[in-house]
Design a protein around this motif. Structure first.
Motif, PDB file in Angstrom:
ATOM      1  N   GLU A 281      -8.101   3.472   4.091  1.00  0.00           N
ATOM      2  CA  GLU A 281      -8.412   2.047   4.097  1.00  0.00           C
ATOM      3  C   GLU A 281      -9.916   1.804   4.141  1.00  0.00           C
ATOM      4  OE1 GLU A 281      -6.177   0.161   7.200  1.00  0.00           O
ATOM      5  OE2 GLU A 281      -4.378   0.052   5.961  1.00  0.00           O
TER       6      GLU A 281
ATOM      7  N   ALA B 240      -5.917   1.473  -0.090  1.00  0.00           N
ATOM      8  CA  ALA B 240      -5.754   0.050   0.228  1.00  0.00           C
ATOM      9  C   ALA B 240      -7.126  -0.622   0.357  1.00  0.00           C
ATOM     10  CB  ALA B 240      -4.972  -0.092   1.534  1.00  0.00           C
ATOM     11  N   PRO B 241      -7.321  -1.818  -0.227  1.00  0.00           N
ATOM     12  CA  PRO B 241      -6.341  -2.718  -0.815  1.00  0.00           C
ATOM     13  C   PRO B 241      -6.208  -2.594  -2.340  1.00  0.00           C
ATOM     14  CG  PRO B 241      -8.397  -3.875  -0.580  1.00  0.00           C
ATOM     15  CD  PRO B 241      -8.647  -2.464  -0.098  1.00  0.00           C
TER      16      PRO B 241
ATOM     17  N   SER C 175       0.834  -1.201   0.000  1.00  0.00           N
ATOM     18  CA  SER C 175       0.000   0.000   0.000  1.00  0.00           C
ATOM     19  C   SER C 175       0.867   1.248   0.000  1.00  0.00           C
ATOM     20  CB  SER C 175      -0.945   0.013   1.208  1.00  0.00           C
ATOM     21  OG  SER C 175      -0.213   0.144   2.409  1.00  0.00           O
TER      22      SER C 175
END
Length: 476
Positions: free
Chosen positions: A377, A442-443, A58
């Protein structure tokens, strides 16, 4: 009264339905046209990501390309700073704490969709790896890699030669950089013409900046090499100057005299500086010039250089005063540089860019990307008016480039940081494609390439590679 209220409510409901039905940027049929009349859209291809790597890759940032293993195909060196982890876990004063940064190589092949990915460095060596540069520093015929780690040093990685894909790469953290601050960009070039490359880097001071960091000056440095680059004693530093949060020290022949000058960008001072190369062979020497800009201000994190008005002088393209602009080099380099507006992604930021003739009309266009400001995230509670992750390109107006540039939107996602593009004809079909990195999502971070698709009828502006991704969004 009831009729008036009904009309008002109906109008509000109709407006709401239209708002909900507004198409996303990527799904909107393209209006961009090539010089031959065909329509231009873009198809995404994944080169490296967490699924490919098999771990939490990441924070993808820097990207450079060259033939690392000598097989005739360009390879990709990419850096991944794992920023969602260290941003929340590392105190401002802590450095080299072993965060999960990664340096990766994607080895190319005859097929632009077939890559062999390896990890070149990770952990403490690659603490928040932010940028990379490629050059043959030990002059053995193989290209080596230098990495700027934001937490915080410069790392030299030596190509082992024929075993570049399978053997460990010997390495050295440049001793004078260890624990000294935060390095965000790095470049390698032979500045004094002696055949031995130098390394240039700006020390921005700290990874997470507070008011005190903007109030102090940190150095822009040339690192010179005399001997084995794996020995710390072979490296020396030459300080060019000190600035508030310097974030660039890029070699480019700005004045057209045949040697490489250095362009410095200062975030804290929001200005550019030009170091004129006055070196003689083996003897480094530079003269500092301010770049005075008429009509804009620029901090110079990412810059491109091209002669956009065909006057024989390099101009500077970069983020300036809330958008994208090109700065016209004057006939006398110490005179004011006039700023010409290219366009904006507002409310999205202007982060990475690359110049190339995208539509084949003989003029240089600009591919650009933005930096989402929400969670890294998760998609979070963001809407169309927030700063999101975006890709688009600006079409050169023709002539001297001072006319209105046309913006062509490609993709707008809730999450994404697009701060590096490299123009290549990846698939050999005669038009320009782009390689890039994606962070802040991310991801879905990693390395990708954008295939330019030409068609007789308009297609959707963007064909994503994944079935699951951060959602596409409409324009604000």
């Amino acid at each position: 009264m009831r009729n008036i209220t009904c009309v008002g409510l109906c109008a509000m409901l109709l407006w709401a339905d239209v708002a909900v039905a507004q198409p996303t940027v990527g799904d909107t049929p393209t209006t961009a046209r090539a010089d031959d009349g065909s329509y231009i859209s873009w198809r995404e291809h994944i080169i490296d990501d967490p699924a490919t790597a098999g771990f939490n890759l990441s924070g993808s940032d820097g990207l450079v390309m060259a033939d690392i293993d000598g097989d005739g195909f360009d390879d990709i060196v990419s850096v991944h700073e794992s920023d969602s982890e260290y941003d929340s876990a590392v105190p401002d004063a802590s450095f080299d704490v072993g965060t999960d940064g990664h340096v990766r190589i994607a080895f190319g092949s005859a097929d632009p969709d077939v890559w062999t990915n390896i990890t070149l460095a990770e952990g403490a060596d690659a603490s928040a790896a932010e940028d990379a540069a490629i050059a043959d520093l030990n002059r053995d015929g193989y290209l080596d890699v230098v990495v700027a780690a934001e937490l915080a040093h410069l790392l030299y990685l030596q190509n082992p030669g024929p075993g570049a894909r399978t053997e460990p790469w010997p390495r050295l953290i440049l001793p004078m950089t260890k624990g000294r601050g935060s390095y965000i960009r790095v470049f390698v070039a032979d500045l004094d013409g002696d055949g031995v490359p130098e390394v240039t880097a700006a020390n921005k001071g700290a990874q997470r900046l507070g008011p005190a960091d903007f109030a102090r000056s940190t150095p822009v440095v040339i690192y010179t090499l005399n001997g084995d680059p794996l020995q710390g004693s072979s490296w020396s530093e030459v300080e060019l100057g000190r600035y508030s949060v310097p974030q660039n020290a890029e070699p480019v022949d700005l004045d057209g005299d045949g040697d490489l000058d250095l362009i410095v960008g200062s975030r804290g001072e929001n200005r550019l500086v030009f170091f004129e190369n006055t070196s003689r062979r083996g003897n480094l020497s530079f003269r500092e010039h301010a770049i005075g800009i008429n009509g804009a201000r620029a901090a110079g994190f990412n810059l491109e250089y091209a002669d956009l008005n065909d006057d024989g002088r390099l101009d500077i393209i970069g983020a300036a005063s809330g958008g994208l602009a090109w700065l016209e080099q004057p006939a006398q380099i110490d005179d004011a540089w006039n700023a010409h507006r290219i366009g904006t992604f507002a409310p999205d930021s202007m982060t990475g860019m690359e110049t190339a003739d995208i539509n084949g009309d003989g003029f240089l266009d600009v591919m650009a990307g933005s930096y989402s400001r929400g969670p890294r995230e998760g998609d979070g509670d963001v809407d169309v008016d927030d700063a999101l992750g975006r890709i688009g390109w600006f079409e050169h107006p023709g002539g001297d480039g001072t006319g209105a540039w046309t913006r062509h939107d490609v993709s707008r996602r809730k999450r994404g940081m697009y701060d590096k593009f490299i123009a290549r004809d990846a698939d050999g079909d005669g038009d320009i494609d782009f390689f890039g990195t994606r962070g802040n999502s991310a991801p879905y971070d990693g390395v990708y390439w954008l295939e330019q698709v030409r068609s007789t009828t308009p297609l959707a502006s963007f064909q994503r590679a994944r079935t699951e991704d951060s959602p596409e969004m409409p324009l604000p």
